[in-house]
Write a protein that holds these residues in place. Sequence first.
Motif, PDB file in Angstrom:
ATOM      1  N   ASP A 100       0.763  -1.250   0.134  1.00 30.16           N
ATOM      2  CA  ASP A 100      -0.033   0.055  -0.012  1.00 30.16           C
ATOM      3  C   ASP A 100       0.866   1.269  -0.121  1.00 30.16           C
ATOM      4  OD1 ASP A 100      -2.319  -1.631   0.039  1.00 30.16           O
ATOM      5  OD2 ASP A 100      -2.548  -1.495   2.269  1.00 30.16           O
ATOM      6  N   LEU A 101       2.067   0.904   0.748  1.00 31.85           N
ATOM      7  CA  LEU A 101       2.738   2.426   0.983  1.00 31.85           C
ATOM      8  C   LEU A 101       3.699   2.840  -0.608  1.00 31.85           C
ATOM      9  CD1 LEU A 101       4.006   4.936   2.403  1.00 31.85           C
ATOM     10  CD2 LEU A 101       5.736   3.084   3.303  1.00 31.85           C
ATOM     11  N   THR A 102       3.971   1.817  -1.215  1.00 34.41           N
ATOM     12  CA  THR A 102       4.997   1.941  -2.227  1.00 34.41           C
ATOM     13  C   THR A 102       4.388   1.631  -3.667  1.00 34.41           C
ATOM     14  OG1 THR A 102       6.245  -0.348  -1.967  1.00 34.41           O
ATOM     15  CG2 THR A 102       7.043   1.539  -0.686  1.00 34.41           C
ATOM     16  N   ASP A 103       3.458   0.889  -3.674  1.00 41.09           N
ATOM     17  CA  ASP A 103       2.678   0.764  -4.779  1.00 41.09           C
ATOM     18  C   ASP A 103       3.584  -0.443  -5.868  1.00 41.09           C
ATOM     19  OD1 ASP A 103       1.340   3.860  -5.380  1.00 41.09           O
ATOM     20  OD2 ASP A 103       0.488   2.045  -4.704  1.00 41.09           O
ATOM     21  N   VAL A 104       4.644  -0.949  -4.985  1.00 32.84           N
ATOM     22  CA  VAL A 104       5.217  -2.103  -5.786  1.00 32.84           C
ATOM     23  C   VAL A 104       4.626  -3.415  -5.294  1.00 32.84           C
ATOM     24  CG1 VAL A 104       7.423  -0.804  -6.356  1.00 32.84           C
ATOM     25  CG2 VAL A 104       6.869  -2.072  -4.066  1.00 32.84           C
ATOM     26  N   TYR A 105       5.013  -4.599  -5.542  1.00 27.60           N
ATOM     27  CA  TYR A 105       4.526  -5.758  -5.089  1.00 27.60           C
ATOM     28  C   TYR A 105       5.065  -6.087  -3.621  1.00 27.60           C
ATOM     29  CZ  TYR A 105       2.430  -6.789  -9.810  1.00 27.60           C
ATOM     30  OH  TYR A 105       2.042  -6.790 -11.142  1.00 27.60           O
ATOM     31  N   ASN A 106       4.080  -6.778  -3.065  1.00 23.41           N
ATOM     32  CA  ASN A 106       4.691  -6.873  -1.441  1.00 23.41           C
ATOM     33  C   ASN A 106       5.453  -8.419  -1.461  1.00 23.41           C
ATOM     34  OD1 ASN A 106       2.654  -8.938  -1.534  1.00 23.41           O
ATOM     35  ND2 ASN A 106       1.201  -7.717  -0.364  1.00 23.41           N
ATOM     36  N   ARG A 107       5.858  -8.704  -0.268  1.00 20.30           N
ATOM     37  CA  ARG A 107       6.571  -9.927   0.047  1.00 20.30           C
ATOM     38  C   ARG A 107       5.916 -11.294  -0.316  1.00 20.30           C
ATOM     39  NH1 ARG A 107      10.446 -11.173   3.975  1.00 20.30           N
ATOM     40  NH2 ARG A 107      10.769 -13.401   3.732  1.00 20.30           N
ATOM     41  N   ARG A 108       4.411 -11.196  -0.236  1.00 23.56           N
ATOM     42  CA  ARG A 108       4.099 -12.343  -0.434  1.00 23.56           C
ATOM     43  C   ARG A 108       3.700 -12.726  -2.146  1.00 23.56           C
ATOM     44  NH1 ARG A 108       0.133 -16.077   0.944  1.00 23.56           N
ATOM     45  NH2 ARG A 108      -1.483 -16.525  -0.767  1.00 23.56           N
ATOM     46  N   TYR A 109       3.805 -11.662  -2.711  1.00 29.27           N
ATOM     47  CA  TYR A 109       3.893 -11.962  -4.395  1.00 29.27           C
ATOM     48  C   TYR A 109       5.278 -12.153  -4.777  1.00 29.27           C
ATOM     49  CZ  TYR A 109       3.335 -10.817  -9.191  1.00 29.27           C
ATOM     50  OH  TYR A 109       3.477 -10.740 -10.531  1.00 29.27           O
ATOM     51  N   PHE A 110       6.346 -11.596  -3.945  1.00 29.14           N
ATOM     52  CA  PHE A 110       7.650 -12.131  -4.276  1.00 29.14           C
ATOM     53  C   PHE A 110       7.622 -13.456  -3.876  1.00 29.14           C
ATOM     54  CE2 PHE A 110      12.298 -11.880  -4.087  1.00 29.14           C
ATOM     55  CZ  PHE A 110      12.622 -12.639  -3.069  1.00 29.14           C
ATOM     56  N   GLU A 111       7.252 -14.020  -3.070  1.00 25.62           N
ATOM     57  CA  GLU A 111       7.302 -15.612  -2.584  1.00 25.62           C
ATOM     58  C   GLU A 111       6.640 -16.560  -3.939  1.00 25.62           C
ATOM     59  OE1 GLU A 111       7.865 -15.199   2.041  1.00 25.62           O
ATOM     60  OE2 GLU A 111       6.091 -16.030   1.055  1.00 25.62           O
ATOM     61  N   ILE A 112       5.511 -16.007  -4.328  1.00 28.94           N
ATOM     62  CA  ILE A 112       4.615 -16.521  -5.210  1.00 28.94           C
ATOM     63  C   ILE A 112       5.320 -16.559  -6.526  1.00 28.94           C
ATOM     64  CG2 ILE A 112       2.556 -16.583  -6.483  1.00 28.94           C
ATOM     65  CD1 ILE A 112       1.149 -15.879  -4.076  1.00 28.94           C
ATOM     66  N   LEU A 113       5.799 -15.364  -7.194  1.00 28.90           N
ATOM     67  CA  LEU A 113       6.447 -15.115  -8.376  1.00 28.90           C
ATOM     68  C   LEU A 113       7.689 -15.817  -8.541  1.00 28.90           C
ATOM     69  CD1 LEU A 113       6.088 -13.830 -11.060  1.00 28.90           C
ATOM     70  CD2 LEU A 113       7.276 -11.808 -10.057  1.00 28.90           C
ATOM     71  N   LEU A 114       8.561 -15.862  -7.329  1.00 29.23           N
ATOM     72  CA  LEU A 114       9.720 -16.306  -7.379  1.00 29.23           C
ATOM     73  C   LEU A 114       9.885 -17.867  -7.556  1.00 29.23           C
ATOM     74  CD1 LEU A 114      12.949 -15.887  -6.986  1.00 29.23           C
ATOM     75  CD2 LEU A 114      12.758 -16.191  -4.702  1.00 29.23           C
TER      76      LEU A 114
END
Length: 739
Positions: A562-576
């Motif tokens: 919400d703060l930076t408008d980039v993906y968050n940690r959860r998305y990082f783990e799924i996409l990685l």
Amino acid sequence: MFYTGVLRGIQTAAREQGVNLLVACGMLHGNEQSRFRPAWPESHPGMDFVPIGPWNTDGLLVFSPLRSEERIQYVNRLEQDHFPILFIGSGCGSPTIMVDNEGGIRQVLEHLVGHGHREIAFIAGDPQDPGDSLSRIEAYRQGVRELNLSDDPRLLEYGFHWDAAAYTAMNRMLQSGVKLTAVMCSNDQSALGVVRALSEAGLRIPWDVAVTGFDDQPEVLFQIPPLTSVHYPLFETGYRALLLIRKRIEDGPGALPETVRVSARLITRQSCGCFPEIVSAAVLHTADPLREAELDPALLKAKLTQAMKEALQAESALANPGETSILCAELVEGFLQSLQDGDLSHFRVALIQVLQRIERNDDDAHSWQAAISVLRLGTRGIRVDAARSVGGNRGEDLLHQARTLLSESTRRRYMRLQLLQIYHDEAMGRLTARLLSSLDEDQIHGTLAEDLPKVGVRSAQVVFFEKRDDDPVAGSVICAPDRKMSPLRFESRHFPPSGLYPENEPLNLALLPLSFQEESLGYVAFDGEDLEPLAMVVVQLASAIKGAQLHNKVRELSLTDDLTDVYNRRYFEILLQKEMDRSQRYNRDLALVMIDIDRFKEYNDLFGHPAGDEALRVVARCISDGARRGLDVVTRYSGEEFAVILPETDREGARIVAENIHGQLRAETHFLRKLTVSLGIASLRGDQLRSQELVSQADRALYQAKHQGRDRYAVFEDWIVEPAHSGGVRTKTVNKPMP
């Protein structure tokens, strides 16, 4: 390549006959032959359902062997119901069209014996295949007995018609210590594995060991040395198969003989110790009768024309025999007329017409060298009139010019094919990149519509299965390109539904299963004849669709910081994990850049949390601007730490991205005081990839950069065994201060 050659003959005949053609194409899952999943009219484990069967066709052409009891029983039921079936290849039933396996094997054995070989090994096909594999094994064994050759059982191994398996079989044979001087292979694919095994063993081909194949597929010409092989007329087989099944459909049971044999002939090349013949045996045979006596002009022209056509037929399949006969007649007429009146233009005009036809149809001009040899050999010593001999200097000059022009045409065709291949590869690369970077299915459909014609595919319908009751493939749905339109739904076995294709044009469709890993998604109906790019497209398409579906799920879960408008940690783990699976499957690089803001706590304490939040937003924007390639994904990993996932990127590419990010931050003026970042870079490839290992390596590299003074990046190397903040300092560094 075997199936491709036969299918081209089937497609050509279907087009000329004006009949509808549906082709079901199985897929190879991974790199192992054992993972091949055939396309089939029924849904079973190990098979992919595609809707081509007795419910939407008038007859079936079935490639042998079937290799499965379920498939054999299914076809037997159709035969019992008198549904028209023709088998291509032996061993599964009748009627069948097949190559003369016995005659081909016998030609190879007799030729090798003529070279003095007595210890001749055989790399057979599949021991479970009762068709071509068994026929060729039995022909080999019978030939060994009749020719009194060595019958050591170690001289027979099974290569399963697969280069990797043949490579292993050849190595077993070599390790057994059996004496051998020649190796026959049940097909060309096996011969490729045999050649590799012999070369690695330090054996020279053909001096130490002669090697032969079977099928004479195009790629054997480009092997070193070129492979001697039994020519299997694949195009002719497919063409005749289509005509035969149509006759069976129209005339009913009993219309066809149980077996139709296609003749095979040995093509000798360097791998057996032969040098290329300037004139083939077929040319010599057809030309000999013309030397027997003086002929009247009409008979001379007719015999020369027929001999030229037969010579061309021996060199390659004639796509249009009628047109070829006309061109041969015109070439003979021009040649004899030029010799008669001394005007060389007659022959030149006829030759130019031949060349234009060749290049317009993208045929191989080299095969016409055999026709020129017919003119030379067939007219040698025959007098056109009392004053001139066809074998004189004028005739030789004309034929020399013809050979030169044909050689130039062959060179032009080679260069043209090279350019076309470059354009095709570039188009396939763009298509693949666009598919894999698509974030939703609308983008995927748009990419297919725009880029498929550039790789020779007119159109593609992507069809998804809909489960009904207990049948997972009962229903099919085609999503409309315009979301405002309703999807097209129909019973799978009613493919193609009315209105999907023009009613007044014959269908020529290839249906390939659409599956991701072990999940069956549906199928794709391609309107295109070249199967090789279709298989590549459907694999990438399945990955793209699964990626788009994953992206949609991610959106639904609101995986954005919400703060930076980039993906968050959860998305990082799924996409990685997703990118790791894709990189392992296609043996591609995957890089990760971890970024930490230097001394950010001091900035927060000095200017307050609102200013710190604004600084985080600015840093995120700078990172996004620096990682601006279509596939790069920026995420907020933790409080003041960010991570950038870089698919299909090695360490050097990741280093460039890291420098771009640093450049954006250096140019930024919205901070209340200077802020710097430290970056850690890691990259792995293919089977090396493990998500936790990649993160761990990038994290260790990041702390090396911190330890060495911050405001710099470090690239992970094997010597970095632990984070810099947790132990001893290494003297060797790979970090680089930012300029």
